[in-house]
Design an enzyme around this catalytic site. Sequence first.
Site, short mmCIF file in Angstrom:
data_model
loop_
_atom_site.label_atom_id
_atom_site.label_comp_id
_atom_site.label_asym_id
_atom_site.label_seq_id
_atom_site.Cartn_x
_atom_site.Cartn_y
_atom_site.Cartn_z
CG HIS A 146 -1.88 -0.89 1.29
ND1 HIS A 146 -3.09 -0.79 1.98
CD2 HIS A 146 -2.29 -2.22 0.71
CE1 HIS A 146 -3.98 -1.58 1.52
NE2 HIS A 146 -3.39 -2.60 1.07
CE1 TYR B 118 -7.26 -8.38 4.13
CE2 TYR B 118 -9.15 -6.85 4.10
CZ TYR B 118 -8.43 -7.75 3.14
OH TYR B 118 -8.15 -7.92 2.04
CE LYS C 262 -9.44 -10.70 3.13
NZ LYS C 262 -10.47 -10.27 2.07
CE LYS D 180 -5.79 -9.54 0.80
NZ LYS D 180 -6.82 -9.55 -0.59
N PRO E 58 -5.25 -15.01 -1.47
CG PRO E 58 -4.50 -16.81 -2.70
CD PRO E 58 -5.54 -16.33 -1.79
CG ASN E 59 -5.85 -10.34 -3.38
OD1 ASN E 59 -5.48 -9.77 -2.21
ND2 ASN E 59 -7.15 -9.81 -3.85
CD GLU F 58 -11.42 -12.87 0.28
OE1 GLU F 58 -11.68 -13.32 1.34
OE2 GLU F 58 -11.16 -11.64 -0.16
CG ASN G 1 -12.34 -9.27 -3.14
OD1 ASN G 1 -11.95 -10.26 -2.44
ND2 ASN G 1 -11.65 -8.58 -3.86
CG ASP H 224 -16.46 -2.97 -2.34
OD1 ASP H 224 -16.93 -1.95 -2.43
OD2 ASP H 224 -15.12 -2.91 -2.28
CG HIS I 60 -14.04 -6.61 -0.84
ND1 HIS I 60 -14.21 -5.39 -1.77
CD2 HIS I 60 -12.54 -6.90 -1.04
CE1 HIS I 60 -12.82 -5.02 -1.92
NE2 HIS I 60 -11.97 -5.92 -1.58
CB SER I 61 -13.31 -4.03 3.61
OG SER I 61 -12.31 -3.22 3.74
CG ASN I 62 -9.59 -1.95 -1.54
OD1 ASN I 62 -8.67 -1.52 -1.26
ND2 ASN I 62 -9.77 -2.40 -2.98
CG HIS J 174 -8.49 -2.47 4.31
ND1 HIS J 174 -9.40 -3.43 3.49
CD2 HIS J 174 -7.53 -2.80 3.76
CE1 HIS J 174 -8.86 -4.02 2.76
NE2 HIS J 174 -7.43 -3.67 2.59
NE ARG K 116 -4.50 0.04 -2.86
CZ ARG K 116 -5.18 -0.82 -2.26
NH1 ARG K 116 -6.07 -0.71 -1.71
NH2 ARG K 116 -4.37 -2.02 -2.01
O1 LIG Z 1 -9.96 -9.14 -0.31
C1 LIG Z 1 -9.38 -8.28 -1.06
O2 LIG Z 1 -9.28 -8.91 -2.11
C2 LIG Z 1 -8.90 -6.90 -0.94
O3 LIG Z 1 -9.31 -6.64 0.14
C3 LIG Z 1 -8.55 -6.19 -1.99
C4 LIG Z 1 -7.47 -5.25 -1.28
O4 LIG Z 1 -6.79 -4.40 -2.24
C5 LIG Z 1 -6.13 -5.77 -0.41
O5 LIG Z 1 -5.79 -6.91 -1.27
C6 LIG Z 1 -5.47 -4.88 -0.10
O6 LIG Z 1 -6.03 -3.80 0.48
O7 LIG Z 1 -4.27 -5.03 -0.14
MG LIG Z 2 -10.39 -10.91 -1.52
#
Ligand SMILES: O=C([O-])C(=O)C[C@H](O)[C@@H](O)C(=O)[O-]
Ligand SMILES: [Mg+2]
Length: 429
Positions: free
Chosen positions: A29, A153, A196, A198, A227-228, A251, A274, A298, A325-327, A354, A408
């Site tokens: 980030h 998170y 959760k 990431k 792991p997106n 996820e 998400n 979201d 979901h959240s960003n 977040h 971003r």
């Molecule tokens: O659940 C997700 O995939 C997220 O929250 C996406 C976000 O961009 C998360 O990966 C982050 O904030 O780094």
């Molecule tokens: Mg996700």
Amino acid sequence: MDTALLIDDVRLTPILIADPPLLNTQGVHQPYTPRLVVEVVTRGGVTGVGETYGDGTYLELAEPLARALPGRPVSDVNGLFALAEEVCGAARTADERVDAGGLRGVQNADKLRLSVISGFEVACLDALGKTLGLPVHALLGGKVRDRVEYSAYLFYRWAAHPAAGELDDWGAALDPAGVVAQARRFARDHGFTSFKLKGGVFPPDQEIAAVRALAEAFPGQPLRLDPNGAWSVETSLRVAEELKGVLEYLEDPASGTEAMARVSAGTDLPLATNMCVTTLAELPEAFARDAVQIVLSDHHYWGGLHRTRELAAICGAFGVGLSMHSNTHLGVSLAAMTHVAATVPGLGHACDSHYPWQTEDILTTRHTFEDGHLTVSDAPGLGVELDRDRLAALHRRWLDDDGTLRSRDDAAAMRQADPGWVAPAVPRW
Ligand SMILES: O=C([O-])C(=O)C[C@H](O)[C@@H](O)C(=O)[O-]
Ligand SMILES: [Mg+2]
């Protein structure tokens, strides 16, 4: 029509908010992340507030919509969609690729426009609720629960941003012990009982070890790993096999509906997303192929709170679960999430947020989690009050930025530490 309900003015305030050096598969980030604050003022003198993604592309779409709204009733939230289609025009980066910064799934013109509308919809609902003396959840048909549960998170993270220095006192978390320490602090401070992590940051075995360490530290409590989309189908299946019985759900292990469907066919571990279902257009194939068992909605992507409820109904009809979901977001969006979550009957999992990572907010009073829950406000509108001095200060930061941080880009932020870094192609492992 009561003229007090007519929109008199719309204010858009782009801001930059502090964000810790949280790692994900694309990078890290940025020290500050953009958000857009939307205020809708009625002729009756009531102001409603909404919040959405603040990257340049979103701002460009928001400006014509803000200009077109005065004179329309604040109650006409359904009218926002046709109006936005008429006035917003095409988005610059509507190219169907997964976006470069925030891992928000595909970017296309509809989704960008819906994300912008969500900020306006929430602001209109806030103003309408304040005018009528009703909470937003009542405008959505009423709450079915008094509290909404959120999960902790967890992120791998550095202690400090390479260029901006230390913005908080969390320190680094780069191994299982660091992840468990972070989880303990979340549990202590906010009472979260589900967690959760990431992922997509380290090779899968390291992340499996971190999840196992969490399971040992918090026996029987719900755990997730996200792991997106960084893994291949084979890797996803191996991780699913190793963590079955340990995870509540996995996820977005792999990228895209095709890969998710193949993972899903090979494991009983529920898959959440998400990323592969973020628009209506993606939904029929994903559901028909049983690619996902839980959609993490979201409300920004889906066009606001009413559309989120519609999504919940569709998911319900297909026996697919719904959570949130959240960003990176502030307290206005958290209030909106909590109102809509309070109205959705089949919310079977704690929602993501977040918010605990955000040291700054634009509210006079921050939200506080108790036992991992937020109490649903019954005050008129969203039940939040803007701190105008804070808003002005965060806008000043946006004005002072030379444009580097206004959209971003986690890969660009990573290059501050590793000049050769490019966002890894998927599957990464
Ligand atoms: O659940 C997700 O995939 C997220 O929250 C996406 C976000 O961009 C998360 O990966 C982050 O904030 O780094
Ligand atoms: Mg996700």
